[in-house]
Design a protein around this motif. Sequence first.
Motif, mmCIF file in Angstrom:
data_model
loop_
_atom_site.group_PDB
_atom_site.id
_atom_site.type_symbol
_atom_site.label_atom_id
_atom_site.label_comp_id
_atom_site.label_asym_id
_atom_site.label_seq_id
_atom_site.Cartn_x
_atom_site.Cartn_y
_atom_site.Cartn_z
ATOM 1 N N LEU A 21 0.821 -1.199 0.000
ATOM 2 C CA LEU A 21 0.000 0.000 0.000
ATOM 3 C C LEU A 21 0.862 1.258 0.000
ATOM 4 O O LEU A 21 1.865 1.330 0.716
ATOM 5 N N ALA A 22 0.446 2.237 -0.775
ATOM 6 C CA ALA A 22 1.110 3.541 -0.802
ATOM 7 C C ALA A 22 0.159 4.576 -0.206
ATOM 8 O O ALA A 22 -1.046 4.524 -0.438
ATOM 9 N N LYS A 23 0.714 5.484 0.545
ATOM 10 C CA LYS A 23 -0.086 6.559 1.125
ATOM 11 C C LYS A 23 -0.408 7.599 0.055
ATOM 12 O O LYS A 23 0.287 7.684 -0.958
ATOM 13 N N ILE A 24 -1.467 8.356 0.281
ATOM 14 C CA ILE A 24 -1.741 9.471 -0.613
ATOM 15 C C ILE A 24 -0.645 10.518 -0.392
ATOM 16 O O ILE A 24 -0.107 10.643 0.712
ATOM 17 N N PRO A 25 -0.284 11.274 -1.421
ATOM 18 C CA PRO A 25 0.838 12.220 -1.306
ATOM 19 C C PRO A 25 0.641 13.334 -0.279
ATOM 20 O O PRO A 25 1.614 13.876 0.232
ATOM 21 N N SER A 26 -0.606 13.673 0.043
ATOM 22 C CA SER A 26 -0.860 14.828 0.910
ATOM 23 C C SER A 26 -0.656 14.558 2.403
ATOM 24 O O SER A 26 -0.789 15.485 3.209
ATOM 25 N N ILE A 27 -0.321 13.323 2.782
ATOM 26 C CA ILE A 27 -0.114 13.019 4.200
ATOM 27 C C ILE A 27 1.289 12.442 4.413
ATOM 28 O O ILE A 27 1.900 11.906 3.495
ATOM 29 N N THR A 28 1.751 12.549 5.650
ATOM 30 C CA THR A 28 3.057 11.992 6.005
ATOM 31 C C THR A 28 2.910 10.501 6.297
ATOM 32 O O THR A 28 1.788 9.987 6.488
ATOM 33 N N LEU A 29 4.030 9.835 6.377
ATOM 34 C CA LEU A 29 4.013 8.415 6.727
ATOM 35 C C LEU A 29 3.424 8.213 8.124
ATOM 36 O O LEU A 29 2.658 7.275 8.354
ATOM 37 N N GLU A 30 3.731 9.109 9.035
ATOM 38 C CA GLU A 30 3.204 9.006 10.394
ATOM 39 C C GLU A 30 1.688 9.184 10.404
ATOM 40 O O GLU A 30 0.973 8.473 11.108
ATOM 41 N N GLU A 31 1.179 10.126 9.612
ATOM 42 C CA GLU A 31 -0.272 10.328 9.510
ATOM 43 C C GLU A 31 -0.941 9.110 8.867
ATOM 44 O O GLU A 31 -2.035 8.703 9.286
ATOM 45 N N PHE A 32 -0.295 8.556 7.862
ATOM 46 C CA PHE A 32 -0.792 7.347 7.198
ATOM 47 C C PHE A 32 -0.928 6.206 8.202
ATOM 48 O O PHE A 32 -1.975 5.578 8.324
ATOM 49 N N ARG A 33 0.144 5.958 8.943
ATOM 50 C CA ARG A 33 0.147 4.874 9.932
ATOM 51 C C ARG A 33 -0.910 5.112 11.003
ATOM 52 O O ARG A 33 -1.671 4.207 11.361
ATOM 53 N N ASP A 34 -0.987 6.338 11.505
ATOM 54 C CA ASP A 34 -1.958 6.653 12.548
ATOM 55 C C ASP A 34 -3.387 6.455 12.056
ATOM 56 O O ASP A 34 -4.218 5.870 12.750
ATOM 57 N N TYR A 35 -3.679 6.934 10.843
ATOM 58 C CA TYR A 35 -5.037 6.787 10.316
ATOM 59 C C TYR A 35 -5.386 5.314 10.129
ATOM 60 O O TYR A 35 -6.476 4.864 10.493
ATOM 61 N N TYR A 36 -4.459 4.572 9.567
ATOM 62 C CA TYR A 36 -4.691 3.138 9.328
ATOM 63 C C TYR A 36 -5.020 2.430 10.638
ATOM 64 O O TYR A 36 -6.006 1.700 10.742
ATOM 65 N N GLU A 37 -4.187 2.667 11.647
ATOM 66 C CA GLU A 37 -4.333 1.940 12.909
ATOM 67 C C GLU A 37 -5.508 2.415 13.761
ATOM 68 O O GLU A 37 -6.165 1.592 14.394
ATOM 69 N N THR A 38 -5.773 3.720 13.780
ATOM 70 C CA THR A 38 -6.782 4.230 14.715
ATOM 71 C C THR A 38 -8.155 4.478 14.096
ATOM 72 O O THR A 38 -9.140 4.576 14.825
ATOM 73 N N LYS A 39 -8.214 4.585 12.757
ATOM 74 C CA LYS A 39 -9.501 4.838 12.105
ATOM 75 C C LYS A 39 -9.933 3.678 11.199
ATOM 76 O O LYS A 39 -11.061 3.196 11.298
ATOM 77 N N HIS A 40 -9.023 3.248 10.319
ATOM 78 C CA HIS A 40 -9.398 2.245 9.325
ATOM 79 C C HIS A 40 -9.605 0.859 9.945
ATOM 80 O O HIS A 40 -10.620 0.211 9.650
ATOM 81 N N ILE A 41 -8.679 0.408 10.748
ATOM 82 C CA ILE A 41 -8.823 -0.925 11.357
ATOM 83 C C ILE A 41 -10.110 -1.017 12.179
ATOM 84 O O ILE A 41 -10.870 -1.980 12.021
ATOM 85 N N PRO A 42 -10.420 -0.032 13.044
ATOM 86 C CA PRO A 42 -11.707 -0.116 13.760
ATOM 87 C C PRO A 42 -12.916 -0.156 12.821
ATOM 88 O O PRO A 42 -13.894 -0.868 13.088
ATOM 89 N N LEU A 43 -12.870 0.580 11.700
ATOM 90 C CA LEU A 43 -13.964 0.548 10.726
ATOM 91 C C LEU A 43 -14.123 -0.860 10.141
ATOM 92 O O LEU A 43 -15.232 -1.396 10.065
ATOM 93 N N VAL A 44 -13.023 -1.454 9.734
ATOM 94 C CA VAL A 44 -13.063 -2.812 9.179
ATOM 95 C C VAL A 44 -13.620 -3.782 10.219
ATOM 96 O O VAL A 44 -14.498 -4.605 9.913
ATOM 97 N N LYS A 45 -13.148 -3.687 11.451
ATOM 98 C CA LYS A 45 -13.637 -4.575 12.519
ATOM 99 C C LYS A 45 -15.138 -4.404 12.727
ATOM 100 O O LYS A 45 -15.857 -5.379 12.919
ATOM 101 N N ARG A 46 -15.617 -3.153 12.703
ATOM 102 C CA ARG A 46 -17.057 -2.915 12.879
ATOM 103 C C ARG A 46 -17.868 -3.591 11.782
ATOM 104 O O ARG A 46 -18.906 -4.208 12.046
ATOM 105 N N HIS A 47 -17.398 -3.503 10.538
ATOM 106 C CA HIS A 47 -18.137 -4.123 9.430
ATOM 107 C C HIS A 47 -18.110 -5.645 9.529
ATOM 108 O O HIS A 47 -19.117 -6.303 9.253
ATOM 109 N N LEU A 48 -16.989 -6.200 9.928
ATOM 110 C CA LEU A 48 -16.922 -7.651 10.074
ATOM 111 C C LEU A 48 -17.824 -8.114 11.223
ATOM 112 O O LEU A 48 -18.538 -9.105 11.097
ATOM 113 N N THR A 49 -17.791 -7.389 12.328
ATOM 114 C CA THR A 49 -18.633 -7.731 13.475
ATOM 115 C C THR A 49 -20.110 -7.623 13.106
ATOM 116 O O THR A 49 -20.911 -8.504 13.427
ATOM 117 N N ALA A 50 -20.468 -6.548 12.395
ATOM 118 C CA ALA A 50 -21.866 -6.362 11.976
ATOM 119 C C ALA A 50 -22.319 -7.485 11.050
ATOM 120 O O ALA A 50 -23.486 -7.878 11.068
#
Length: 136
Positions: A21-50
């Motif tokens: 996976l490549a991050k979008i150019p407008s964010i830093t690697l740290e922002e990419f990692r933070d978003y993935y771990e704190t926003k995206h993973i919980p979203l995926v888990k919610r959909h799987l649980t639902a």
Amino acid sequence: MAQSAPTQPSGPQRYCIVAFLAKIPSITLEEFRDYYETKHIPLVKRHLTAAGVPLPLVYSRRFIDSKTPTVSASGVNVGFDCVTELQFSSKEDFEKFWVAPLMTGEGSTKVGEDEAKFIDREKTVAYQFEMHQTEG
């Protein structure tokens, strides 16, 4: 001296998805990692649980070290910022427990919209593998 027989694969065989996976150019690697771990993973888990399905056996993310140059031996940028690995008991489990709830309908729309916030989907490359492991 007699040669020993080759070691045979043992244990459960798994089905594996590895995505680069490549991050979008407008964010830093740290922002990419933070978003993935704190926003995206919980979203995926919610959909799987639902959907009433279990999480993958393994869902790991390996992020490029931002302090290390990310170029190949030829000097070409490697083109990705994270390697994601998902493991399932079988291809059938992958299709039932991942593809069905996340790649169709509302799950697909929500996950796709969320990925657009931090992943450059044009650069995403994913491979599917039958895993065989040798013990011992």
